[in-house]
Design an enzyme around this catalytic site. Structure first.
Site, mmCIF file in Angstrom:
data_model
loop_
_atom_site.group_PDB
_atom_site.id
_atom_site.type_symbol
_atom_site.label_atom_id
_atom_site.label_comp_id
_atom_site.label_asym_id
_atom_site.label_seq_id
_atom_site.Cartn_x
_atom_site.Cartn_y
_atom_site.Cartn_z
ATOM 1 N NE ARG A 165 2.541 -8.811 5.855
ATOM 2 C CZ ARG A 165 1.254 -8.822 5.551
ATOM 3 N NH1 ARG A 165 0.437 -9.623 6.219
ATOM 4 N NH2 ARG A 165 0.776 -8.057 4.595
ATOM 5 C CB CYS A 220 -0.984 0.027 1.161
ATOM 6 S SG CYS A 220 -1.300 -1.533 1.945
ATOM 7 C CG HIS A 263 -3.781 -0.279 -2.743
ATOM 8 N ND1 HIS A 263 -2.638 -0.987 -3.043
ATOM 9 C CD2 HIS A 263 -4.133 -0.629 -1.479
ATOM 10 C CE1 HIS A 263 -2.294 -1.711 -1.993
ATOM 11 N NE2 HIS A 263 -3.176 -1.522 -1.029
ATOM 12 C CG ASP A 302 -2.158 -5.411 -2.517
ATOM 13 O OD1 ASP A 302 -3.353 -5.293 -2.208
ATOM 14 O OD2 ASP A 302 -1.223 -5.017 -1.793
ATOM 15 C CE LYS A 305 -12.018 -6.869 8.472
ATOM 16 N NZ LYS A 305 -10.908 -7.765 8.685
ATOM 17 C CD GLN A 355 -0.493 -8.519 0.363
ATOM 18 O OE1 GLN A 355 -0.023 -7.437 0.002
ATOM 19 N NE2 GLN A 355 -1.130 -8.665 1.499
ATOM 20 C CG HIS A 391 -6.157 -1.516 1.487
ATOM 21 N ND1 HIS A 391 -4.802 -1.347 1.558
ATOM 22 C CD2 HIS A 391 -6.699 -0.529 2.234
ATOM 23 C CE1 HIS A 391 -4.533 -0.303 2.320
ATOM 24 N NE2 HIS A 391 -5.668 0.214 2.750
HETATM 25 ZN ZN LIG Z 1 -3.217 -2.402 0.826
#
Ligand SMILES: [Zn+2]
Ligand SMILES: [Zn+2]
Length: 646
Positions: A366, A337, A388, A386, A472, A384, A518
């Site tokens: 992580r 992000c 945005h 991912d 969310k 991910q 997200h």
């Molecule tokens: Zn994010």
């Protein structure tokens, strides 16, 4: 009289001192027979607990998670009694219910418990259960409680009691057995009809490796023998479908001690499968107006201090990377992000140009404790899917609808038909916990709720479950074995736009903050492929599976023809193998079955003469001899039936 309100909204009057069981009986005899636990005004109560005030009551049966919890918690008392009677002098510590069953941590002294001991323990437990002993809660003073366990030399329970306040300590008695307990039991031991010890493991007292190691005895119990049998069958099936086992057999991925724990290595077949999955999503995302971006695997520490991720991951994750320059520090990125916020900041936007939808298959890192690592589902580096979305508050509703559409398309194409959604909202009583204006929160929450309604999602609302930075929606899928997995999340965020000072020029010519969403339909490629492996047992949808067909020549004589077939299939973009080994067709078929290849194409004398192939499907169905053209059509048709267009 007291007023009891029930989950269906009805309010009934009962004499003071009535029990949950009385309430159940007033509804139906069947419910009275099956009710095993209850909740009264947010607290767990026993079905025999007298109710002395107005309040709301929920009755639980075995079919609810709370009912199972009471059932398994009670079963751990039965286990403890069985163990104490069979191994005098052992010291009991704690024994909670868990997701599937319960455990008890026990100091067995010199005895080493092994699976040879299990049948006798199970027999004893069932004997106790048959006695139909009621569970009785009894308040005790701190002194009484300490005396009881000091006389048994049980320093563990003594330590637990010392940390409790006098006046809030309770014991639970059943049969001749007593345990320290806060309550929440089934009416009597007789409800337990099947009892199984699953395994034993070492566990440190209070989870601290400086303390003594105890023996954790895992068990599970059921109200019917049949349910235990079914559960054990399910476990067997889950073992067969374990993604770590299948991933190895199908040569999809591996791990190397040299490379490091929790860092998956994708083998050619796995990498190609993953690429197909990525391309599938990329194609749908392109149609949905997403633009691909690329960001590096590291970023300056300051970036993550700004985003707040350093506070969350910094201390407990990979430590900063230093360079020859003093004071220069980089972090492996724990989230994509912040990078995407800076991509948004690369140029000014007007409201007419929004929404911007930036997508990236971004790898993040992580640190997980080595004990927490598990195949592809808990790793230290993962990618991910991912994206945005940066939009105006007015656009939030439409964006949510579109993201739900995309998620439903993705799940449907991969054979996940059974799912629910969870909508997480603010705790309306604690507005101070959340960032962002009240007005925006209300807009966002109603945007999510309306989108979920408009898309006819089967959803539940959880108040107070939202993150501090926005509400969310999570998709939960049920896999082929009935297990629930949390998949894609759609998360509204008011925090990062603030921290990165994102803006756009509104129709009023003023500067405004965009809202950020997200979203990741798969979550991560690693976890999703693991889930897909276990859901399908390795029988991936035809469009995704590594090898769609294998050509099996009957003898060497037909190699030339087999190669011709392979060539034609490659031209038709069908992924096929050719098994030229000098083995019998029977053996080749058995191996192709093991490798989960959907189509086996047998070629011999007759096929070569007639320019056909004999098609056998995975699982044994025989389609007979057909032309190559018909086979190509068959594959296309099957792919189109699962891979809907977006
Ligand atoms: Zn994010
Ligand atoms: Zn208890």
């Amino acid at each position: 009289m007291i007023k009891i309100s029930l989950p269906d909204g009805s309010i009934k009057e009962f004499p003071k001192g009535s029990t949950p069981l009385d309430v159940a009986r007033s509804i139906s005899e069947g419910l009275a027979r099956n009710v095993i636990s209850a909740k009264f005004n947010k607290g767990v109560v026993e079905v025999f607990t007298p109710l002395n005030e107005d309040g709301s009551l929920i009755l639980y049966t075995w079919n609810s998670p709370e009912g199972k919890k009471a059932f398994w918690h009670s079963s751990s008392h039965i286990l403890a009694q069985a163990l104490e009677e069979m191994y005098p002098g052992i010291k009991l510590t704690i024994g909670p219910a868990i997701e599937n069953g319960f455990y008890y941590d026990v100091d067995f002294g010199k005895h080493v418990l092994s699976d040879k001991d299990f049948p006798a323990i199970e027999k004893k437990a069932i004997e106790i259960a048959r006695g139909k002993h009621p569970f009785n809660m009894r308040p005790v003073s701190k002194k009484e409680a300490l005396d009881f366990y000091q006389s048994q030399d049980n320093e563990y329970k003594v330590e637990l009691i010392e940390n409790l306040e006098d006046g809030e300590i309770t014991f639970c008695d059943h049969d001749s057995f007593t345990d320290l307990c806060r309550g929440g039991h089934i009416p009597n031991t007789g409800f337990v009809k099947a009892f199984k010890i699953m395994n034993v493991a070492g566990a440190y007292w209070r989870g601290d490796e400086n303390n003594k190691q105890l023996t954790r005895v895992y068990g599970i119990s059921f109200p019917k023998q049949k349910e235990l049998t079914e559960y054990l069958e399910l476990l067997e099936e889950a073992k067969k479908r374990d993604h770590r086992k299948l991933g190895k057999e199908l040569e999809l991925f591996t791990f190397s001690k040299k490379v490091g724990q929790g860092l998956p290595l994708w083998l050619p077949k796995g990498a190609a499968l993953r690429e197909r999955l990525e391309n599938f999503l990329k194609k749908a995302q392109k149609k949905a107006g997403y633009e691909m971006v690329i960001s590096p695997h590291i970023g300056q520490k300051e970036l993550y201090v700004t985003s707040g991720h350093y506070a969350k991951y910094g201390e407990d994750s990979f430590q900063p990377i230093h360079t020859p320059k003093a004071d220069e520090e980089f972090l492996l990125k724990p989230m994509n992000c912040p990078h995407h916020c800076e991509i948004y900041n690369a140029k000014p936007f007007s409201y007419r140009e929004l929404p911007k939808r930036y997508a990236e298959f971004g790898t993040v890192y992580r640190y997980e404790q080595s004990g927490e690592l598990h195949g592809l589902t808990r790793v230290r580096g993962f990618t991910q899917d991912d994206a945005h979305i940066f939009c105006t508050p007015e656009q939030l509703h439409q964006e949510f609808l579109d993201v739900i559409d995309l998620s439903l398309y993705v799940l449907g194409s991969l054979g996940f038909d059974d799912f629910t959604a969870q909508v997480s909202l603010r705790d309306p009583e604690k507005p101070e916990k959340y960032i962002g204006s009240l007005e925006n929160w209300e807009k966002a929450e109603s945007a999510i709720l309306n989108a979920a309604k408009e898309k006819n999602l089967n959803y539940v609302v959880e108040e107070g479950e939202a993150a501090f930075y926005g509400p969310k929606l999570d998709f939960m899928v049920k896999d082929a074995l009935g297990r629930n997995w949390q998949l894609g999340t759609i998360q509204v965020d008011y925090n990062l736009p603030e921290r990165f000072e994102l803006s756009y020029k509104g129709s009023d010519n003023e500067s405004h903050r965009p809202v950020m969403i997200h979203r990741a339909p798969f979550g991560s490629m690693e976890r999703f492929i693991a889930l897909l492996l276990e859901h399908t047992g390795g029988n991936f949808p035809l469009w995704l599976i590594p090898d769609q067909a294998i050509i099996l020549p009957v003898s060497e004589k037909h190699e030339k023809y087999a190669e011709k077939v392979l060539n034609s299939l490659e031209n038709a973009e069908i992924r096929a193998l050719l098994d030229m080994r000098n083995e019998t067709v029977g053996k080749k078929i058995r191996e192709a079955e093991m490798n989960k290849i959907p189509f086996m194409l047998i070629v011999g004398e007759k096929e070569e003469e007639e320019n056909t192939i004999s098609v056998r499907k995975h699982g044994g169905e025989d389609l007979g001899a057909i032309s190559l053209k018909d086979f190509v059509n068959l594959v296309e048709k099957e792919i189109n039936s699962t891979l809907k267009s977006f």
